[in-house]
Design a protein around this motif. Sequence first.
Motif, PDB file in Angstrom:
ATOM      1  N   LEU A  65      -1.537   3.018  12.618  1.00 10.40           N
ATOM      2  CA  LEU A  65      -2.206   1.807  12.111  1.00 10.40           C
ATOM      3  C   LEU A  65      -2.936   0.778  13.169  1.00 10.40           C
ATOM      4  O   LEU A  65      -2.600  -0.626  13.239  1.00 10.40           O
ATOM      5  CB  LEU A  65      -0.881   0.891  11.789  1.00 10.40           C
ATOM      6  N   MET A  78      -6.436   6.161   9.481  1.00  6.69           N
ATOM      7  CA  MET A  78      -6.075   6.083   8.130  1.00  6.69           C
ATOM      8  C   MET A  78      -4.949   6.742   7.509  1.00  6.69           C
ATOM      9  O   MET A  78      -4.501   6.702   6.176  1.00  6.69           O
ATOM     10  CB  MET A  78      -7.417   6.588   7.408  1.00  6.69           C
ATOM     11  N   GLY A  79      -4.608   7.727   8.141  1.00  3.72           N
ATOM     12  CA  GLY A  79      -3.368   8.459   7.867  1.00  3.72           C
ATOM     13  C   GLY A  79      -3.107   9.455   8.925  1.00  3.72           C
ATOM     14  O   GLY A  79      -3.684   9.562  10.076  1.00  3.72           O
ATOM     15  N   PHE A 133       1.222  -6.482   0.854  1.00  9.29           N
ATOM     16  CA  PHE A 133       1.433  -6.216   2.290  1.00  9.29           C
ATOM     17  C   PHE A 133       1.546  -7.374   3.068  1.00  9.29           C
ATOM     18  O   PHE A 133       1.163  -8.622   2.849  1.00  9.29           O
ATOM     19  CB  PHE A 133       0.065  -5.288   2.811  1.00  9.29           C
ATOM     20  N   THR A 144      -4.763  -1.441   8.098  1.00  6.26           N
ATOM     21  CA  THR A 144      -3.596  -0.526   7.197  1.00  6.26           C
ATOM     22  C   THR A 144      -4.338  -0.444   5.929  1.00  6.26           C
ATOM     23  O   THR A 144      -5.572  -1.246   5.709  1.00  6.26           O
ATOM     24  CB  THR A 144      -2.765  -1.664   7.259  1.00  6.26           C
ATOM     25  N   ASN A 145      -3.965   0.378   5.103  1.00  8.33           N
ATOM     26  CA  ASN A 145      -4.289   0.617   3.809  1.00  8.33           C
ATOM     27  C   ASN A 145      -3.441   0.004   2.964  1.00  8.33           C
ATOM     28  O   ASN A 145      -2.238   0.140   3.131  1.00  8.33           O
ATOM     29  CB  ASN A 145      -4.380   2.169   3.460  1.00  8.33           C
ATOM     30  N   THR A 146      -3.767  -0.877   1.937  1.00 11.12           N
ATOM     31  CA  THR A 146      -2.784  -1.111   0.969  1.00 11.12           C
ATOM     32  C   THR A 146      -3.720  -1.519  -0.437  1.00 11.12           C
ATOM     33  O   THR A 146      -4.723  -1.007  -0.756  1.00 11.12           O
ATOM     34  CB  THR A 146      -2.309  -2.748   1.499  1.00 11.12           C
ATOM     35  N   VAL A 147      -3.139  -2.371  -1.347  1.00 18.01           N
ATOM     36  CA  VAL A 147      -3.930  -2.782  -2.583  1.00 18.01           C
ATOM     37  C   VAL A 147      -4.086  -4.226  -2.514  1.00 18.01           C
ATOM     38  O   VAL A 147      -3.451  -4.904  -2.034  1.00 18.01           O
ATOM     39  CB  VAL A 147      -2.895  -2.299  -3.691  1.00 18.01           C
ATOM     40  N   THR A 152      -7.266  -0.081  -3.942  1.00 16.01           N
ATOM     41  CA  THR A 152      -7.088   0.220  -2.931  1.00 16.01           C
ATOM     42  C   THR A 152      -8.103  -0.024  -1.871  1.00 16.01           C
ATOM     43  O   THR A 152      -9.075   0.158  -2.080  1.00 16.01           O
ATOM     44  CB  THR A 152      -6.930   1.928  -2.873  1.00 16.01           C
TER      45      THR A 152
END
Lengths: 193, 88
Positions: A65, A78-79, A133, A144-147, A152
């Motif tokens: 993150l 990203m992951g 988030f 961060t990835n979120t919606v 997405t």
Amino acid sequence: MTSISSLNKVHHLGQYGNFENKDENQLIKIKEIKNIFIYQVVKFKNSKKNNTEIMVDNLNFPEVLKVNSNDQTRILWMGPENWLVISSKNLLNELNEKFSTTEFAVTDISHSRSIIELQGSDVLEVIKKGSPFDIESLTKNNCTNTVYNGITITIDNIEDSKNQIRIISLRSFGESLYHSVTDACLEYGYKAI
Amino acid sequence: MLFIKCPYCGIRSQNEFAYGGDATVKRPELNKEISDKEWDDFVYNRKSPRGKHLEFWHHISGCRQWFKVHRDTATHEIFKTLKPHEEL
């Protein structure tokens, strides 16, 4: 680079929403980030290679993150074993030299993302309207990835003090995301720059 | 609304996740002779327990990783989340 940006049809310069009787500094600034190079770097599952020593544009690859950045380049986590390199410089040759094709996959995805940059004191409120988030927990050089309203996205916090963030989505969702974000901005007034 | 702790990203809203099925099902061993019933159980037949259950979830709008969630299907309480290779 393509000459037609992803938000070309929707991003029109001007002031919108509740901007009257407000100082320009109080408005949210919305900018499309275009003509930028974006690379995805993924380490293969079976790779034993240690990537902590590898530097691209004098930047290490960040931890969970986090974002490592300089004036021209930002590297986003990203992951697990997956990063996004966003730069105004063409780094493809450097990436290909440093990341062997047997250990990593380096992909140029410059044309497949839309990037919206928001700046202003009400930016966090705009994010809260569409995303579950906890945006207050995202500090400078965090991502961060979120919606956002079901889309997405990746949120990249560029500068806390200026409330400056970037929202990155797939290019095909770019226009919908832009409409969602600008809808949320109307209440505060925004300036498309 | 559930709040699920992704083992990679931390606590997130259920909106970011997709349910991925029963995590207790084990694939029959490779090259082992198995009956149609065993194969049927592996592919199709699932229990639907009321109570504690081990499930796969996918952080589809986050780090895009699969992981296991130990959850109570009646109360929705989440006891633990694990990486896919970890066991309870």
